[in-house]
Design a protein around this motif. Structure first.
Motif, mmCIF file in Angstrom:
data_model
loop_
_atom_site.group_PDB
_atom_site.id
_atom_site.type_symbol
_atom_site.label_atom_id
_atom_site.label_comp_id
_atom_site.label_asym_id
_atom_site.label_seq_id
_atom_site.Cartn_x
_atom_site.Cartn_y
_atom_site.Cartn_z
ATOM 1 N N ASP A 361 47.141 40.146 49.039
ATOM 2 C CA ASP A 361 47.402 41.387 48.322
ATOM 3 C C ASP A 361 46.418 41.472 47.155
ATOM 4 O O ASP A 361 46.141 40.457 46.493
ATOM 5 C CB ASP A 361 48.812 41.390 47.721
ATOM 6 C CG ASP A 361 49.840 42.026 48.641
ATOM 7 O OD1 ASP A 361 49.449 42.585 49.678
ATOM 8 O OD2 ASP A 361 51.034 41.952 48.305
ATOM 9 N N ARG A 363 46.878 42.002 44.142
ATOM 10 C CA ARG A 363 48.215 42.028 43.543
ATOM 11 C C ARG A 363 48.212 42.396 42.064
ATOM 12 O O ARG A 363 48.722 43.424 41.668
ATOM 13 C CB ARG A 363 48.896 40.677 43.752
ATOM 14 C CG ARG A 363 50.351 40.629 43.310
ATOM 15 C CD ARG A 363 51.232 41.569 44.128
ATOM 16 N NE ARG A 363 52.605 41.594 43.680
ATOM 17 C CZ ARG A 363 53.560 40.762 44.077
ATOM 18 N NH1 ARG A 363 53.279 39.807 44.971
ATOM 19 N NH2 ARG A 363 54.789 40.872 43.629
ATOM 20 N N LYS A 364 47.654 41.528 41.244
ATOM 21 C CA LYS A 364 47.634 41.829 39.809
ATOM 22 C C LYS A 364 46.270 41.458 39.244
ATOM 23 O O LYS A 364 45.837 40.321 39.342
ATOM 24 C CB LYS A 364 48.731 41.090 39.056
ATOM 25 C CG LYS A 364 48.721 41.422 37.561
ATOM 26 C CD LYS A 364 49.943 40.939 36.830
ATOM 27 C CE LYS A 364 49.845 41.176 35.335
ATOM 28 N NZ LYS A 364 49.654 42.589 34.952
ATOM 29 N N ASN A 399 50.022 37.044 49.046
ATOM 30 C CA ASN A 399 50.710 37.842 50.045
ATOM 31 C C ASN A 399 51.670 36.950 50.794
ATOM 32 O O ASN A 399 51.436 35.742 50.932
ATOM 33 C CB ASN A 399 49.715 38.488 51.011
ATOM 34 C CG ASN A 399 50.375 39.520 51.894
ATOM 35 O OD1 ASN A 399 51.023 39.190 52.871
ATOM 36 N ND2 ASN A 399 50.215 40.787 51.541
ATOM 37 N N THR A 487 54.479 37.742 39.590
ATOM 38 C CA THR A 487 54.310 38.377 40.900
ATOM 39 C C THR A 487 55.383 37.804 41.817
ATOM 40 O O THR A 487 56.554 38.073 41.657
ATOM 41 C CB THR A 487 52.879 38.169 41.435
ATOM 42 O OG1 THR A 487 52.577 36.767 41.487
ATOM 43 C CG2 THR A 487 51.864 38.858 40.544
ATOM 44 N N HIS A 493 48.914 31.636 46.209
ATOM 45 C CA HIS A 493 48.194 32.291 45.115
ATOM 46 C C HIS A 493 46.753 31.794 45.080
ATOM 47 O O HIS A 493 46.498 30.592 45.139
ATOM 48 C CB HIS A 493 48.871 32.014 43.772
ATOM 49 C CG HIS A 493 50.178 32.724 43.608
ATOM 50 N ND1 HIS A 493 50.311 33.914 42.934
ATOM 51 C CD2 HIS A 493 51.418 32.412 44.058
ATOM 52 C CE1 HIS A 493 51.571 34.309 42.972
ATOM 53 N NE2 HIS A 493 52.268 33.405 43.644
ATOM 54 N N ASN A 513 45.366 47.986 49.394
ATOM 55 C CA ASN A 513 46.171 47.031 48.636
ATOM 56 C C ASN A 513 45.960 45.593 49.094
ATOM 57 O O ASN A 513 46.597 44.682 48.573
ATOM 58 C CB ASN A 513 47.657 47.387 48.749
ATOM 59 C CG ASN A 513 48.111 47.503 50.188
ATOM 60 O OD1 ASN A 513 47.525 48.258 50.966
ATOM 61 N ND2 ASN A 513 49.152 46.778 50.569
#
Length: 575
Positions: A361, A363-364, A399, A487, A493, A513
């Motif tokens: 993802d 993600r952040k 993800n 998250t 990660h 995304n």
């Protein structure tokens, strides 16, 4: 009246073997030159062929075959001879290594016209003065470019004199990078991927654009309903002994880091493992090179039905370079049936010679000030203010599925070293009421590669690739835990730092995304592949120069004389 003959019946076979690309190497020449120069030209052909042979690998580490001809193409008659030799050898990628002047239309053009227009073609020459092959290379490249034929020109270096010159390492590296791009284009044409489920959670950025994918890459998309997999699970369409072996492998390598609160959870985890065996066999039957699984919502999240276990472990196995049977080729596999993500991973796996892909993802995105602010809230004072994450920031890529196990450790790690860093907690019950286990790890710092994502536009009818060089980083443990907790801590990660993109640019320009990363992938290979396939190269980073010597490939001449790379690709897509 001609004598009637019977048609020949071809032998039957149990299973087809997809064609492996074959690289052909030849040289042109001038019939007026001396015998020593002709011998030198033939030796250069062998030298180039030997450099490529064994240096270009398919994802399963099979070397791509290389064939060469010592027939010097002086004119049309020799062009016909070499073309016939190449056809009989199955050549579908062509390299010309001229060392003398020749006449383009009588030589290479006469040869190339006997092959499909999309056949990848490379001209590699030394910057030689005596006979001058470099002059011919420019004449040929110019002629091809004027009629829109894509050619890669590699003006390198080898000695001007001597019967057995050797090209420099940089010249060889440039040639090998192009060969990887050509192989990725040719090897994937006519192949297929297998997608379970329909549109990827309704994400337009992940749809299976069937016709553009077929026209651009030659790839077919086989779509299977998830009911088939559910039925095969119920029928136990797998070998029970192999399932037991696979579970034993997990117990041995993961052990207590596999979270199983009760026997029911253990059985549901075994269903996830059985999914890997079933889908693997289906893909083998179809000679598939990649796949994807929709999962959400129907498979594991929709409480109106009977939610089934997550596919995370299955997806991780496909993307890894090993499983319970030993070493294997990674088979790019996309969670959420993200076909454009699959295309990205598939191409980069071939371009890297089988390095494992990472599905994440987007993600952040942490800008530097945000990390510093969080560190202050945690009371962390002794921080490395020169660290990349402190000065630039990072992306927390994570993800629920599809993360290759290999990314739990540095390249070259053993299976034990990798799996020692992997845990398998219970899946998030809120998102995945069907249960099963996630995969989680923290990718170590110092892995270099390319982070990228494919996109499609109905306006132009073209695919694009948004990409940047990138590396992985790590932060102090307390800080890292806090960042992951913000998250989803139970997912894998990877902290990614782009090389040229600022974090403001990076979080504004992702086309979806999800994004993807492959390690040890030279930039030039990716660029050559985009040249060969007509994919637009998108690098909107203010800090990246338009050309980086020794990193980028030189732009093809046909791009330059047709208004630039994007103009050429847009124009040729409409032909």
């Amino acid at each position: 009246m001609a004598k009637r003959t019977e048609a020949s019946q071809l032998p039957n076979m149990k299973k087809a073997t997809p064609k492996v690309p074959v690289i052909g190497v030849f040289a042109t020449s001038d019939p007026r030159i001396d015998e020593d120069s002709r011998t030198r030209g033939q030796n250069i052909v062998k030298m180039a062929a030997d450099i490529v042979s064994g240096s270009v690998l398919l994802p399963d580490k099979t070397p791509v075959p290389v064939a060469y001809s010592t027939v010097l193409v002086d004119g049309e008659a020799q062009a016909d001879m070499v073309a016939e030799q190449f056809r009989k050898a199955g050549v579908d990628i062509i390299i010309c290594v001229p060392d003398t002047w020749a006449f383009p239309q009588l030589t290479t053009i006469s040869l190339l016209q006997q092959f499909p227009a999309e056949t990848p073609f490379n001209i590699t020459c030394g910057n030689s003065g005596p006979r001058p092959g470099v002059v011919y290379a420019h004449a040929l490249n110019g002629a091809l470019s004027q009629y829109g034929r894509m050619a890669a020109l590699n003006v390198g270096t080898w000695p001007d004199t001597g019967l057995t010159p050797q090209m420099t390492e940089q010249t060889a590296r440039n040639l090998i990078d192009w060969c990887y791009a050509a192989v990725a284009k040719v090897a994937l044409r006519g192949r297929r991927v297998v997608i379970f489920g329909h549109d990827s959670m309704g994400m337009e950025t992940a749809l299976a654009h069937v016709l553009p994918t077929r026209n651009t890459f030659g790839l077919e998309i086989t779509r299977l309903d998830m009911k088939l997999l559910a039925d095969m699970l119920n029928k136990k369409a797998y070998k029970e002994k192999e399932l037991k072996d696979l579970r034993g492998w997990i117990d041995r390598y993961v052990g207590k880091r596999l979270e199983l609160p009760n026997d029911e959870a253990s059985e549901r985890f075994n269903m996830s493992l059985a999914m890997y065996l079933i889908v693997r066999d289906l893909m083998n039957d179809l000679n598939a090179v990649g796949g994807g699984f929709m999962s959400q919502l129907e498979w594991g999240s929709d409480r109106r039905g009977l939610p089934l276990p997550v596919a995370d472990v299955m997806e991780s196995f496909f993307n890894s370079t090993f499983d319970h049977t030993g070493t294997k080729a990674p088979v790019p596999y996309a969670t959420e049936a993200d076909v454009q993500g699959l295309l990205t991973m598939l191409v980069m796996t071939y371009l890297s010679g089988g390095n494992p892909p990472l599905f994440m993802d987007f993600r952040k995105v942490w800008e530097a000030w945000e990390i510093q602010e969080l560190a202050g809230k945690l009371g962390l004072k002794k921080l490395d203010k020169q660290a990349d994450w402190y000065t630039k920031g990072l992306v927390d890529g994570d993800n629920s599925g599809s993360a290759s196990f290999d990314w739990a450790a540095a390249p070259g790690a053993t299976v034990k070293q990798i799996m020692d860093r992997v845990s398998m907690p219970m899946a998030d019950e809120f998102y995945f009421p069907g249960g099963g286990n996630s995969v989680t790890f923290m990718t170590p710092a110092g892995i270099d590669g390319i982070a990228a994502r494919m996109a499609y536009s109905s306006v132009t009818g073209l695919f694009s690739l948004i990409w940047d060089e990138a590396h992985t980083t790590e932060v102090p443990e307390t800080l890292g835990k806090a960042m992951c907790d913000l998250t989803t801590p139970t997912w894998p990660h990877t902290f990614v730092v782009p090389k040229y993109a600022s974090m403001v640019e990076y979080k504004q320009y992702p086309p979806a995304n999800h994004f993807h990363m492959t390690w040890n992938l030279p930039v030039a290979r990716l660029q050559h592949w985009m040249d060969l396939t007509g994919v637009l190269s998108v690098t909107p980073w203010a800090a990246r120069p338009s050309f980086i010597e020794g990193v980028d490939r030189p732009s093809p001449l046909t791009h330059l004389i047709n208004g630039g790379e994007n103009a050429y690709k847009t124009l040729t897509a409409k032909r």
